[in-house]
Design an enzyme around this catalytic site. Structure first.
Site, PDB file in Angstrom:
ATOM      1  N   LYS A   1      -3.233   4.832   7.606  1.00 62.11           N
ATOM      2  CA  LYS A   1      -3.290   5.200   9.017  1.00 62.11           C
ATOM      3  C   LYS A   1      -3.314   6.716   9.170  1.00 62.11           C
ATOM      4  CE  LYS A   1      -0.930   0.970  10.429  1.00 62.11           C
ATOM      5  NZ  LYS A   1      -0.980   0.382   9.082  1.00 62.11           N
TER       6      LYS A   1
ATOM      7  N   CYS B   1      -3.760 -17.907  15.037  1.00 60.27           N
ATOM      8  CA  CYS B   1      -3.346 -17.182  16.234  1.00 60.27           C
ATOM      9  C   CYS B   1      -3.490 -18.110  17.438  1.00 60.27           C
ATOM     10  CB  CYS B   1      -4.215 -15.945  16.460  1.00 60.27           C
ATOM     11  SG  CYS B   1      -3.993 -14.650  15.211  1.00 60.27           S
TER      12      CYS B   1
ATOM     13  N   CYS C   1      -9.026 -12.823  18.918  1.00 58.88           N
ATOM     14  CA  CYS C   1      -9.671 -11.598  19.392  1.00 58.88           C
ATOM     15  C   CYS C   1     -11.006 -11.425  18.665  1.00 58.88           C
ATOM     16  CB  CYS C   1      -8.785 -10.385  19.106  1.00 58.88           C
ATOM     17  SG  CYS C   1      -7.110 -10.510  19.755  1.00 58.88           S
TER      18      CYS C   1
ATOM     19  N   CYS D   1     -11.119  -8.932  15.710  1.00 60.82           N
ATOM     20  CA  CYS D   1     -10.071  -9.132  14.705  1.00 60.82           C
ATOM     21  C   CYS D   1     -10.419  -8.449  13.386  1.00 60.82           C
ATOM     22  CB  CYS D   1      -9.865 -10.624  14.477  1.00 60.82           C
ATOM     23  SG  CYS D   1      -8.625 -10.994  13.214  1.00 60.82           S
TER      24      CYS D   1
ATOM     25  N   ARG E   1       7.234   0.322   1.930  1.00 62.06           N
ATOM     26  CA  ARG E   1       7.062  -0.708   2.949  1.00 62.06           C
ATOM     27  C   ARG E   1       5.886  -1.604   2.609  1.00 62.06           C
ATOM     28  NH1 ARG E   1       5.024   3.995   5.821  1.00 62.06           N
ATOM     29  NH2 ARG E   1       3.031   3.604   6.881  1.00 62.06           N
TER      30      ARG E   1
ATOM     31  N   ASP F   1      -7.628   3.694  11.033  1.00 60.21           N
ATOM     32  CA  ASP F   1      -7.194   3.056   9.788  1.00 60.21           C
ATOM     33  C   ASP F   1      -8.299   3.301   8.770  1.00 60.21           C
ATOM     34  OD1 ASP F   1      -5.261   1.713   8.388  1.00 60.21           O
ATOM     35  OD2 ASP F   1      -5.147   0.041   9.794  1.00 60.21           O
TER      36      ASP F   1
ATOM     37  N   ARG G   1       0.822  -1.212   0.000  1.00 56.63           N
ATOM     38  CA  ARG G   1       0.000   0.000   0.000  1.00 56.63           C
ATOM     39  C   ARG G   1       0.855   1.261   0.000  1.00 56.63           C
ATOM     40  NH1 ARG G   1      -4.504  -0.600   4.074  1.00 56.63           N
ATOM     41  NH2 ARG G   1      -5.387  -1.621   2.255  1.00 56.63           N
ATOM     42  N   TYR G   2       1.931   1.233   0.736  1.00 49.91           N
ATOM     43  CA  TYR G   2       2.819   2.387   0.845  1.00 49.91           C
ATOM     44  C   TYR G   2       4.023   2.180  -0.077  1.00 49.91           C
ATOM     45  CZ  TYR G   2       0.059   3.343   5.041  1.00 49.91           C
ATOM     46  OH  TYR G   2      -0.976   3.587   5.913  1.00 49.91           O
TER      47      TYR G   2
ATOM     48  N   ARG H   1      -9.008  -9.132  10.574  1.00 48.00           N
ATOM     49  CA  ARG H   1      -8.804 -10.060   9.453  1.00 48.00           C
ATOM     50  C   ARG H   1      -9.640 -11.320   9.607  1.00 48.00           C
ATOM     51  NH1 ARG H   1      -2.922  -8.549   9.875  1.00 48.00           N
ATOM     52  NH2 ARG H   1      -2.799  -6.689   8.569  1.00 48.00           N
TER      53      ARG H   1
ATOM     54  N   ASP I   1     -11.755  -1.312  14.048  1.00 46.21           N
ATOM     55  CA  ASP I   1     -12.120  -1.332  12.634  1.00 46.21           C
ATOM     56  C   ASP I   1     -13.580  -1.739  12.459  1.00 46.21           C
ATOM     57  OD1 ASP I   1      -9.618  -0.575  11.688  1.00 46.21           O
ATOM     58  OD2 ASP I   1      -8.857  -2.622  11.750  1.00 46.21           O
TER      59      ASP I   1
END
Length: 403
Positions: A356, A143, A147, A150, A134, A349, A130-131, A152, A312
């Site tokens: 961000k 995981c 959570c 989450c 990076r 986000d 995206r950037y 994702r 999110d």
């Protein structure tokens, strides 16, 4: 029947010949020492249905099994030990136990890929680019503990979300061929669900084939959810491949335990910087007092608070969303009141891949002077005191030096 997702066998090293017994009573759980056995065995003891916790905790919400169709449950015994036995609003329980709220519809739009990561994923790889310089390298969909908020959910705990070996190889090829990439973040799921040997292969390939990568880092919540994953052998792998930073995820100071502090020291002795990321969650940490204590305990153990994300707008997490105005109040309750290095950047986000975006109250603002001759700067500090600094509103030209 509920969907129960276990880690793929390739992710957990040396599987036990017999599956370790789950701890289905409060007494068994309290008697359990997480440091008494290898991390893989505790991983295999995870609770994978909320009813397994009904003999351990009181007042566990008996949600409909259809909740598992979208997102599984997984809780390590270590995390269950941190949960209050009697309080259903325990900040640890709220993060990990499913709720009927997940099946309700909010008054605003939610989606599975709220951040638009799939749009920015390089075809054939698991690299989100995206950037300009990076990339995010998703290596796993597993995981230690899941959570409920989450971001994702579209891939984490879902069989279709597995990152295959050929995708990982293609991702490394892409990073190696793109000389502009300076920063690579391994995430998932959680990279530390891999064996030390597999991590050694992936990190070694990046360092060997992409020497232009200047900053190599890992994002992991497993450090907090299963601290015994941090071993001398793992630290040796991270040090060998010059992993410069390990970002961990903590949302409440109850998650900071003596065992976590001990394992964090092991990482630090390997020369690896540590950062802290948190998510602002209603009922969990949307309190000035909680955030002050969390971030001061973090810097106390040498972990630098980095980001506080807004929740999110992902499906099933809307009940955790903290309003923007409250996030501004939380920020104001930190800056000036606790140590400067303990104050993280608050972040939204942006929807659909906007990136961000910092949430920052206005402490310094520029206003036009009444006579139209220029502007002045009005400043406000953390305690509400104000001062005007007109000089900062002027653009002075230096006079030329005469001979």
């Amino acid at each position: 029947m509920p969907i129960t997702i276990e880690a793929p066998v390739t992710l957990v090293s040396k599987p036990c010949s017999t599956t370790p017994k789950k701890l289905l009573s409060w007494d068994e759980l309290q008697a359990y020492d997480p440091a008494s056995e290898p991390w893989q065995k505790q991983f295999a003891r995870r609770y994978t249905h909320h009813r397994e916790l009904m003999g351990v905790l009181h007042k566990v919400e008996d949600v409909d099994d259809t909740v598992y169709a979208k997102f599984a449950i997984a809780v390590t015994p270590y995390m269950a030990q941190l949960m209050d036995r009697d309080d259903p609003n325990c900040p640890i329980r709220l993060q990990y136990l499913p709720s009927f709220h997940e099946q309700t519809r909010p008054g605003f739009a939610t989606m599975l890929d709220e951040l638009g990561e799939e749009r920015d994923t390089i075809p054939g790889t698991s690299v989100v680019h995206r950037y300009p310089r990076r990339v995010l390298f998703l290596v796993s969909n597993t995981c230690a503990t899941l959570c409920r908020f989450c971001t994702r959910k579209r891939m984490v705990s879902q069989p279709t979300g597995s990152v295959h070996k050929d995708e990982i190889e293609a991702s490394i090829d892409y990073i190696a061929s793109n000389k502009h990439i300076e920063d690579v973040l391994l995430s998932g799921g959680d990279p530390l669900t891999f064996t030390d040997e597999r991590l050694d292969e992936i990190l070694g390939a990046i360092r060997t084939r992409a020497p232009h990568v200047r900053f190599l880092r890992i994002g992991s919540r497993m450090v907090v959810q299963l601290p015994t994953r941090i071993t001398p052998e793992l630290c040796a792998v991270l040090e060998k491949h010059r992993v410069q930073m390990l970002n961990i995820h903590i949302n409440h100071h109850k998650e900071i335990t003596p065992l976590l502090r001990q394992r964090v020291k092991m990482i630090q002795k390997a020369g690896i910087m540590m950062g802290l990321q948190s998510v602002c969650l209603k009922g969990v940490n949307d309190s000035v007092e909680v955030m002050r204590e969390l971030f001061m305990q973090a810097v106390e153990m040498g972990v630098r608070p980095y980001y506080v994300y807004s929740t999110d707008m992902v499906e099933g997490a809307h009940h955790f969303v903290v309003p923007h105005r409250r996030m501004l109040e939380l920020y104001e309750g930190l800056r000036g009141w606790i140590s400067g290095p303990a104050v993280p950047t608050f972040i939204v986000d942006g929807l659909g891949g906007l990136g961000k975006l910092p949430i920052i109250p206005s402490y310094v603002r520029e206003e036009a002077l009444p006579d139209g001759s220029g502007t002045t700067i009005k400043c406000r500090n953390y305690a509400g005191k104000t001062v005007e600094m007109p000089g900062l509103g002027q653009n002075f030209s230096l006079p030329s030096q005469s001979n």
